[in-house]
Design a protein around this motif. Structure first.
Motif, PDB file in Angstrom:
ATOM      1  N   GLU A 191       0.826  -1.212   0.000  1.00 47.82           N
ATOM      2  CA  GLU A 191       0.000   0.000   0.000  1.00 47.82           C
ATOM      3  C   GLU A 191       0.856   1.257   0.000  1.00 47.82           C
ATOM      4  N   GLY A 192       1.891   1.265   0.861  1.00 46.99           N
ATOM      5  CA  GLY A 192       2.763   2.434   0.935  1.00 46.99           C
ATOM      6  C   GLY A 192       3.535   2.653  -0.344  1.00 46.99           C
ATOM      7  N   GLU A 193       4.005   1.570  -0.964  1.00 48.23           N
ATOM      8  CA  GLU A 193       4.744   1.695  -2.222  1.00 48.23           C
ATOM      9  C   GLU A 193       3.843   2.207  -3.335  1.00 48.23           C
ATOM     10  N   TYR A 194       2.589   1.768  -3.339  1.00 51.46           N
ATOM     11  CA  TYR A 194       1.682   2.243  -4.376  1.00 51.46           C
ATOM     12  C   TYR A 194       1.375   3.729  -4.202  1.00 51.46           C
ATOM     13  N   ALA A 195       1.213   4.153  -2.961  1.00 52.28           N
ATOM     14  CA  ALA A 195       0.974   5.571  -2.704  1.00 52.28           C
ATOM     15  C   ALA A 195       2.173   6.414  -3.160  1.00 52.28           C
ATOM     16  N   ARG A 196       3.393   5.918  -2.908  1.00 55.46           N
ATOM     17  CA  ARG A 196       4.588   6.644  -3.353  1.00 55.46           C
ATOM     18  C   ARG A 196       4.679   6.668  -4.878  1.00 55.46           C
ATOM     19  N   PHE A 197       4.294   5.555  -5.505  1.00 53.99           N
ATOM     20  CA  PHE A 197       4.277   5.491  -6.968  1.00 53.99           C
ATOM     21  C   PHE A 197       3.338   6.544  -7.549  1.00 53.99           C
ATOM     22  N   LEU A 198       2.157   6.698  -6.961  1.00 51.16           N
ATOM     23  CA  LEU A 198       1.204   7.701  -7.453  1.00 51.16           C
ATOM     24  C   LEU A 198       1.761   9.116  -7.298  1.00 51.16           C
ATOM     25  N   ARG A 199       2.448   9.389  -6.187  1.00 53.83           N
ATOM     26  CA  ARG A 199       3.049  10.710  -6.008  1.00 53.83           C
ATOM     27  C   ARG A 199       4.125  10.964  -7.070  1.00 53.83           C
ATOM     28  N   GLN A 200       4.904   9.945  -7.357  1.00 54.89           N
ATOM     29  CA  GLN A 200       5.939  10.105  -8.377  1.00 54.89           C
ATOM     30  C   GLN A 200       5.335  10.302  -9.763  1.00 54.89           C
ATOM     31  N   LEU A 201       4.215   9.633 -10.025  1.00 51.27           N
ATOM     32  CA  LEU A 201       3.528   9.860 -11.296  1.00 51.27           C
ATOM     33  C   LEU A 201       3.135  11.325 -11.444  1.00 51.27           C
ATOM     34  N   THR A 202       2.622  11.896 -10.368  1.00 50.37           N
ATOM     35  CA  THR A 202       2.217  13.307 -10.401  1.00 50.37           C
ATOM     36  C   THR A 202       3.401  14.189 -10.771  1.00 50.37           C
ATOM     37  N   GLU A 203       4.560  13.902 -10.195  1.00 48.50           N
ATOM     38  CA  GLU A 203       5.756  14.712 -10.455  1.00 48.50           C
ATOM     39  C   GLU A 203       6.208  14.644 -11.913  1.00 48.50           C
ATOM     40  N   VAL A 204       6.200  13.434 -12.487  1.00 46.30           N
ATOM     41  CA  VAL A 204       6.841  13.259 -13.795  1.00 46.30           C
ATOM     42  C   VAL A 204       5.881  13.317 -14.982  1.00 46.30           C
ATOM     43  N   LEU A 205       4.576  13.137 -14.728  1.00 44.43           N
ATOM     44  CA  LEU A 205       3.637  13.117 -15.850  1.00 44.43           C
ATOM     45  C   LEU A 205       2.931  14.444 -16.080  1.00 44.43           C
ATOM     46  N   ALA A 206       2.816  15.255 -15.046  1.00 41.81           N
ATOM     47  CA  ALA A 206       2.079  16.516 -15.171  1.00 41.81           C
ATOM     48  C   ALA A 206       2.664  17.380 -16.282  1.00 41.81           C
ATOM     49  N   GLY A 207       1.792  17.823 -17.198  1.00 42.31           N
ATOM     50  CA  GLY A 207       2.210  18.704 -18.277  1.00 42.31           C
ATOM     51  C   GLY A 207       2.697  17.985 -19.522  1.00 42.31           C
ATOM     52  N   ARG A 208       2.767  16.678 -19.479  1.00 40.09           N
ATOM     53  CA  ARG A 208       3.227  15.919 -20.646  1.00 40.09           C
ATOM     54  C   ARG A 208       2.032  15.405 -21.446  1.00 40.09           C
ATOM     55  N   SER A 209       2.237  15.222 -22.736  1.00 37.91           N
ATOM     56  CA  SER A 209       1.128  14.812 -23.595  1.00 37.91           C
ATOM     57  C   SER A 209       0.881  13.311 -23.487  1.00 37.91           C
ATOM     58  N   GLU A 210      -0.387  12.929 -23.604  1.00 34.70           N
ATOM     59  CA  GLU A 210      -0.738  11.505 -23.577  1.00 34.70           C
ATOM     60  C   GLU A 210      -0.060  10.755 -24.729  1.00 34.70           C
ATOM     61  N   ALA A 211      -0.003  11.387 -25.887  1.00 37.47           N
ATOM     62  CA  ALA A 211       0.596  10.723 -27.053  1.00 37.47           C
ATOM     63  C   ALA A 211       2.064  10.421 -26.807  1.00 37.47           C
ATOM     64  N   ASP A 212       2.772  11.380 -26.188  1.00 38.39           N
ATOM     65  CA  ASP A 212       4.193  11.144 -25.910  1.00 38.39           C
ATOM     66  C   ASP A 212       4.375   9.996 -24.914  1.00 38.39           C
ATOM     67  N   LEU A 213       3.504   9.928 -23.927  1.00 36.19           N
ATOM     68  CA  LEU A 213       3.620   8.855 -22.930  1.00 36.19           C
ATOM     69  C   LEU A 213       3.221   7.503 -23.501  1.00 36.19           C
ATOM     70  N   ASP A 214       2.244   7.503 -24.404  1.00 37.98           N
ATOM     71  CA  ASP A 214       1.898   6.255 -25.083  1.00 37.98           C
ATOM     72  C   ASP A 214       3.099   5.719 -25.858  1.00 37.98           C
ATOM     73  N   GLU A 215       3.783   6.613 -26.566  1.00 33.05           N
ATOM     74  CA  GLU A 215       4.964   6.197 -27.329  1.00 33.05           C
ATOM     75  C   GLU A 215       6.092   5.772 -26.400  1.00 33.05           C
ATOM     76  N   LEU A 216       6.277   6.493 -25.299  1.00 35.93           N
ATOM     77  CA  LEU A 216       7.310   6.108 -24.340  1.00 35.93           C
ATOM     78  C   LEU A 216       7.020   4.718 -23.778  1.00 35.93           C
ATOM     79  N   GLY A 217       5.764   4.440 -23.481  1.00 32.54           N
ATOM     80  CA  GLY A 217       5.398   3.121 -22.976  1.00 32.54           C
ATOM     81  C   GLY A 217       5.749   2.015 -23.963  1.00 32.54           C
ATOM     82  N   ARG A 218       5.472   2.262 -25.244  1.00 34.82           N
ATOM     83  CA  ARG A 218       5.823   1.261 -26.265  1.00 34.82           C
ATOM     84  C   ARG A 218       7.330   1.070 -26.358  1.00 34.82           C
ATOM     85  N   GLN A 219       8.072   2.167 -26.279  1.00 30.56           N
ATOM     86  CA  GLN A 219       9.533   2.081 -26.343  1.00 30.56           C
ATOM     87  C   GLN A 219      10.099   1.301 -25.161  1.00 30.56           C
TER      88      GLN A 219
END
Length: 472
Positions: A64-92
């Motif tokens: 539970e604690g690790e998942y909560a930390r993961f969500l906080r890190q997502l907020t830091e690194v994903l905010a302001g980025r485009s969905e299309a860029d992240l979709d491509e990053l996921g494939r890469q």
């Protein structure tokens, strides 16, 4: 109460003998169940990049604690980025790293459920950027994950509504079952962590896969089935050393093979000796053993077009070894740039094709028909490229056109485990055993060109069926 299969074979047998059809679901958790999470250890600290957080979040037995930390890190690194860029990053990231961590055992279960007509669902508390690339390669159409909010295609960094953690995941599966007409009491669920207890409790056939201690205790108490998949470790130092020695042995064997037949001045004898000695040395030094069924089909009839499924670079060592002499191949033009395999394959008479240019590729294949008519067999992969999973990719028709024009049979060569010995994009081999099944020759002389697509798909299905139900 569910039965308790002792191993994967028993689990597969249970699925095959159980209820069939789409009202039965097979629900798979992702990290720790379908994939051996590359994000072992601690989630990344300090300054982070999106790729660090996405890969680091794919980890087994997340708390539970690790998942909560993961969500906080997502907020830091994903905010302001485009969905299309992240979709491509996921494939890469999948093509670069994650694919090698997929459990072959999970693929077999997924394929067995699909063959039973079951509705397969992949569900995860992670994001689509982590889950969808794997689902696509595994052929899973139904996927549920934690959605991330976006404004005009730009991510906010926060989940869009409820996360699929613990009860959220179970709720998503319940909603899916209601919408699809699935009977959960007859369905299966696979998960690895105590956080997925609500999910496993939904179905009549819960299976704890590589369970953490808490889940293992509950599984034992309720007599749920348990499965343990082999870890998907990255190469070790000893693997690098053994592979380097194997390549040295390959070159040495190739030179010895050519020299041993040089007095004959027969290029084909020299090429056969080159491949035989190179393959033998490489396999022995790398610690790779071949277990072959149907070896008699490699010798007769000849010439023939041998078709092999392609998941590993090591296939070009395996195929010559199991087929013996009198065989050349067809390879992609990019292999000519390989400093080791390029020169060896040229000497062995391999035909190289430019896959980016259809007209040039067809022109390059015309002489292959004459090669067959002159008595030399051809080995090629009808998929045209290496697959990221044990899944057999769509077949191109070039090999079948060649066989029809030359009037020779096609012979399927089904390879299992090569992707575990040497990952798709890797040049490092681990010791182990590769299974090869050479199936009966297929006479294509009576094929109607109008039915070619249907006949090719039947041959592809032979590969799939053999991988699912391996011949003894």
């Amino acid at each position: 109460m569910s039965t308790r299969p002792a191993d994967l074979d028993a689990a597969v047998a249970t699925i095959r003998s159980g209820p069939q059809g789409p009202t039965v679901a097979a629900v798979f958790d992702f990290a720790g169940t379908v994939i051996d999470g590359p994000g072992r250890g601690h989630l990344p600290l300090g300054r982070r990049k999106p790729e660090d957080v996405l890969l680091g979040g794919i980890r087994n037995g997340m708390t539970e604690g690790e998942y909560a930390r993961f969500l906080r890190q997502l907020t830091e690194v994903l905010a302001g980025r485009s969905e299309a860029d992240l979709d491509e990053l996921g494939r890469q990231l999948f093509r670069r790293s994650s694919y090698g961590h997929l459990y072959p055992e999970a693929w077999q279960l997924i394929r067995t459920h699909r063959a039973a007509g079951h509705t397969v669902l992949l569900v995860s508390s992670l994001t689509r950027f982590q889950v969808l690339p794997a689902a696509t390669q595994l052929g899973i159409a139904h996927v549920r994950y934690t959605p991330m909010a976006a404004d005009d295609g730009v991510l906010t960094g926060y989940p869009d509504g409820k996360t699929l953690w613990r009860n959220g995941k179970a709720d998503a599966v319940t909603e899916f079952a209601a919408a699809q007409g699935v009977d959960l009491e007859r369905s299966y669920a696979y998960a690895d962590a105590i956080a997925d207890l609500p999910l496993l409790s939904l179905v009549g056939h819960p299976v704890a896969v590589n369970p953490d201690d808490a889940l293992a205790e509950i599984a034992d108490r309720h007599r749920w089935a348990k499965l343990n998949f082999r870890p998907r470790h990255s190469p070790r130092a000893s693997d690098y050393a053994r592979t380097a020695a194997g390549f040295a042995g390959l070159l040495g064997g190739a030179l010895f093979g050519v020299a041993s037949k040089a007095p004959t001045k027969d290029r084909q004898q020299m090429a056969d000796a080159l491949m035989a000695q190179a393959a033998r040395n490489t396999l022995r030094i790398a610690g790779v053993h071949l277990r072959v069924t149907g070896a008699e089909h490699a010798k007769s009839p000849r010439p023939a077009v041998f078709l092999f499924n392609h998941q590993s670079q090591f296939d070009i060592i395996i195929v010559p070894k199991v087929l013996g002499g009198g065989v050349t191949g067809i390879g992609k033009k990019e292999l000519t740039k390989n400093p080791v395999f390029g020169p060896l394959m040229r000497f062995a008479g391999v035909t190289f094709i430019d896959r980016s240019n259809t007209a040039l590729a067809k022109a390059a294949l015309r002489p292959v028909v004459e090669t067959l008519r002159n008595g030399l067999s051809i080995a090629m992969s009808p998929e045209g490229t290496r697959s990221y999973t044990p899944e057999v990719g769509p077949f191109k028709k070039g090999a079948f056109h060649i066989a029809l024009q030359a009037g020779v049979p096609v012979i399927p060569v089904v390879i299992r485990n090569a992707g575990e010995i040497c990952w798709r994009n890797a040049m490092v081999a681990r010791p182990g055993t590769v299974d090869v099944a050479i199936l009966e020759p297929i006479d294509v002389s009576g094929w109607d060109p109008d039915d070619l697509d249907e006949n090719v798909e039947r041959v592809r299905q032979l590969f799939i069926d053999t991988l699912l139900d391996w011949p003894e």
